[in-house]
Structures are given as structure tokens and as C-alpha cells.
Design a protein around this motif. Structure first.
Motif, short mmCIF file in Angstrom:
data_model
loop_
_atom_site.label_atom_id
_atom_site.label_comp_id
_atom_site.label_asym_id
_atom_site.label_seq_id
_atom_site.Cartn_x
_atom_site.Cartn_y
_atom_site.Cartn_z
N ILE A 276 -42.29 -11.56 5.63
CA ILE A 276 -42.49 -12.99 5.36
C ILE A 276 -43.77 -13.47 6.03
O ILE A 276 -44.59 -14.15 5.40
N LEU A 277 -43.95 -13.12 7.29
CA LEU A 277 -45.13 -13.53 8.06
C LEU A 277 -46.41 -13.06 7.37
O LEU A 277 -47.34 -13.85 7.16
N HIS A 278 -46.45 -11.79 7.00
CA HIS A 278 -47.64 -11.22 6.35
C HIS A 278 -47.90 -11.88 5.00
O HIS A 278 -49.03 -12.24 4.68
N ALA A 279 -46.83 -12.04 4.20
CA ALA A 279 -46.98 -12.62 2.86
C ALA A 279 -47.49 -14.05 2.91
O ALA A 279 -48.36 -14.44 2.13
N ILE A 280 -46.98 -14.86 3.84
CA ILE A 280 -47.41 -16.25 3.97
C ILE A 280 -48.85 -16.32 4.46
O ILE A 280 -49.66 -17.10 3.94
N GLN A 281 -49.20 -15.50 5.45
CA GLN A 281 -50.57 -15.52 5.98
C GLN A 281 -51.59 -15.05 4.96
O GLN A 281 -52.71 -15.55 4.91
N MET B 249 -30.77 -14.18 8.80
CA MET B 249 -31.80 -13.88 7.79
C MET B 249 -31.23 -14.00 6.38
O MET B 249 -31.97 -14.33 5.45
N ASP B 250 -29.94 -13.78 6.21
CA ASP B 250 -29.30 -13.95 4.90
C ASP B 250 -29.45 -15.40 4.42
O ASP B 250 -29.77 -15.65 3.26
N THR B 251 -29.24 -16.35 5.34
CA THR B 251 -29.38 -17.78 5.02
C THR B 251 -30.82 -18.12 4.70
O THR B 251 -31.10 -18.91 3.79
N VAL B 252 -31.75 -17.53 5.44
CA VAL B 252 -33.18 -17.78 5.22
C VAL B 252 -33.58 -17.35 3.81
O VAL B 252 -34.21 -18.11 3.08
N ILE C 124 -42.37 -20.12 8.31
CA ILE C 124 -42.42 -19.14 9.41
C ILE C 124 -41.42 -19.52 10.51
O ILE C 124 -40.75 -18.66 11.08
N GLN C 125 -41.30 -20.82 10.78
CA GLN C 125 -40.37 -21.29 11.81
C GLN C 125 -38.93 -20.92 11.47
O GLN C 125 -38.17 -20.47 12.33
N LEU C 126 -38.55 -21.09 10.20
CA LEU C 126 -37.19 -20.77 9.76
C LEU C 126 -36.91 -19.27 9.93
O LEU C 126 -35.86 -18.88 10.45
N ALA C 127 -37.86 -18.44 9.51
CA ALA C 127 -37.70 -16.99 9.65
C ALA C 127 -37.69 -16.60 11.13
O ALA C 127 -36.93 -15.71 11.54
N GLY C 128 -38.52 -17.25 11.94
CA GLY C 128 -38.58 -16.98 13.38
C GLY C 128 -37.27 -17.30 14.08
O GLY C 128 -36.85 -16.58 15.00
N ARG C 129 -36.62 -18.37 13.64
CA ARG C 129 -35.32 -18.73 14.23
C ARG C 129 -34.27 -17.66 13.92
O ARG C 129 -33.43 -17.34 14.76
N ALA C 130 -34.32 -17.13 12.70
CA ALA C 130 -33.37 -16.07 12.32
C ALA C 130 -33.60 -14.82 13.17
O ALA C 130 -32.65 -14.17 13.60
N MET D 295 -44.23 -30.67 2.43
CA MET D 295 -43.04 -31.11 3.13
C MET D 295 -42.30 -29.92 3.74
O MET D 295 -42.70 -28.78 3.53
N ASP D 296 -41.23 -30.22 4.49
CA ASP D 296 -40.42 -29.14 5.05
C ASP D 296 -39.33 -28.76 4.04
O ASP D 296 -39.38 -29.15 2.88
N LEU D 297 -38.33 -28.00 4.48
CA LEU D 297 -37.33 -27.47 3.56
C LEU D 297 -36.12 -28.39 3.36
O LEU D 297 -35.10 -27.96 2.86
#
Length: 196
Positions: free
Chosen positions: A118-123, A144-147, A34-40, A7-9
Motif C-alpha cells: 500500500i505504501l509503495h503503491a500510494i507513493q 488489515m482485513d477491515t482496511v 497510509i494512516q489507516l494501513a499504519g494503524r492496522a 477528503m478522508d475516508l
């Protein structure tokens, strides 16, 4: 009998998933992480653009026209071959563009570094690096604080995302195609026509 739910967040989903499937492990979909971090990252980039009054300056053009480079995995950035960058009208490597911006704006560099981690860790499915980032993160007054705060609250689901291969990717792709179809046709009077 359901063992896992991807699911999503959305916190509301998690509450009723636990009620309906008490034994299921919740897996936060990697796309949404990744989308959430990308938005930040985009918010940090846009806030710099708003601060720059000279829209013809080199930094403004880099942030405006080369925004895709900041979303790309660092390991995939070209650091050898110079290419003509549209919008900048210069020959530069991808790495030179990223380095110029991160050297000029230290606050953006911290957001960018967090995004890349985040990107590297998830991939790579690297929960250790991700947990280290979350535990040692220092707030910088950005999105990014909220993320990171959201990741702390949903740690178990995010850890499961790194450990399991389940994904909502195919479903998200179909939904996107349906939305594009509806947009392109400006709606349907008859639902049967949509299904056809």
C-alpha cells in the motif's frame, strides 16, 4: 464548477459532497490512506506484544523499541551498516530487525507485506499494484482485513488519490499546530488570544 474534493475516508462526507458538488471527483487524501494501513500494522504488532509473556525476550524488545522501522518504506531500510539499537542493546541493521520479526511471526509478515505494498503503491501512484492487492487479498483475521474492505468500498477515491496531486497535507498540518497550541496553553478564555 467544483472539479475535485480531497477528503478522508468518512462515508458521511461523501454523501453530502455528491449533493453539493455533483460533478466533483472525490479524492481520498493519501495521508489518511497510509494512516489507516499504519494503524492496522500497529494493531498487529501490539497483539503480538500482548501474547508474549516474557517482556525481556529479544522479539518483545524489537517490537517494542524499534516500531518505527516497520512503518518505514522497505527501500529506505539500512541493510548494510550495523547500528546500535537502543532498547535491544545490540548492533544490527534495520533490515535484520525487520527480517527477524517477520520470520518469527508469519501472520505479522502478511500484514507487514500488505502495508508495504500500500505504501509503495500510494507513493508511486501505482494503481495496478494496489488493485491487485485488493482483489487477491485473503483475510487473515486482523485489522488489515477491515482496511482492505474499506479500500474496496472507496476504490474510486483511492484511485483518484494515485492519479491526482491534490492533498490535504498543508491543511492537516495547520490543524495539528492549532491543536498542539491549544493543548500547550490548556485552552483560552478569550478566543482573540488564540488568534493572536
Amino acid at each position: 464548477a467544483v472539479e475535485a474534493v480531497t477528503m478522508d475516508l468518512n462515508a458521511q462526507y461523501q454523501h453530502f459532497i455528491h449533493r453539493i458538488f455533483p460533478n466533483a471527483k472525490i479524492i481520498i487524501d493519501r495521508f489518511h490512506i497510509i494512516q489507516l494501513a499504519g494503524r492496522a500494522l500497529d494493531q498487529a504488532r501490539l497483539s503480538i506484544l500482548r501474547e508474549l509473556s516474557d517482556h525481556r525476550c529479544r522479539h518483545y524488545k524489537m517490537l517494542k523499541s524499534q516500531w518505527r522501522l516497520f512503518h518505514r518504506n522497505e527501500s529506505q531500510l539500512n541493510s548494510q551498516r550495523k547500528q546500535f539499537k537502543r532498547g535491544l542493546n545490540e548492533y544490527l541493521t534495520d533490515q535484520e530487525v525487520v527480517d527477524t520479526i517477520t520470520d518469527q511471526f508469519p501472520s505479522f509478515k502478511r500484514v507487514y507485506t500488505s502495508y508495504q505494498t500500500i505504501l509503495h503503491a500510494i507513493q508511486e501512484g501505482d494503481t495496478t499494484t494496489l488493485k491487485e492487492l485488493i482483489n487477491h487479498y485473503q483475510p487473515i483475521q486482523s485489522e488489515m482485513d477491515t482496511v482492505i474492505s474499506t479500500f474496496r468500498k472507496n476504490w474510486q477515491g483511492i484511485e483518484n488519490a494515485c492519479c491526482y496531486q491534490y492533498s490535504n497535507g498543508p491543511l492537516e498540518g495547520i490543524i495539528r499546530k492549532i491543536k498542539q497550541l491549544k493543548r500547550g496553553c490548556f485552552g483560552f478564555k478569550n478566543l482573540a488570544h488564540l488568534f493572536i
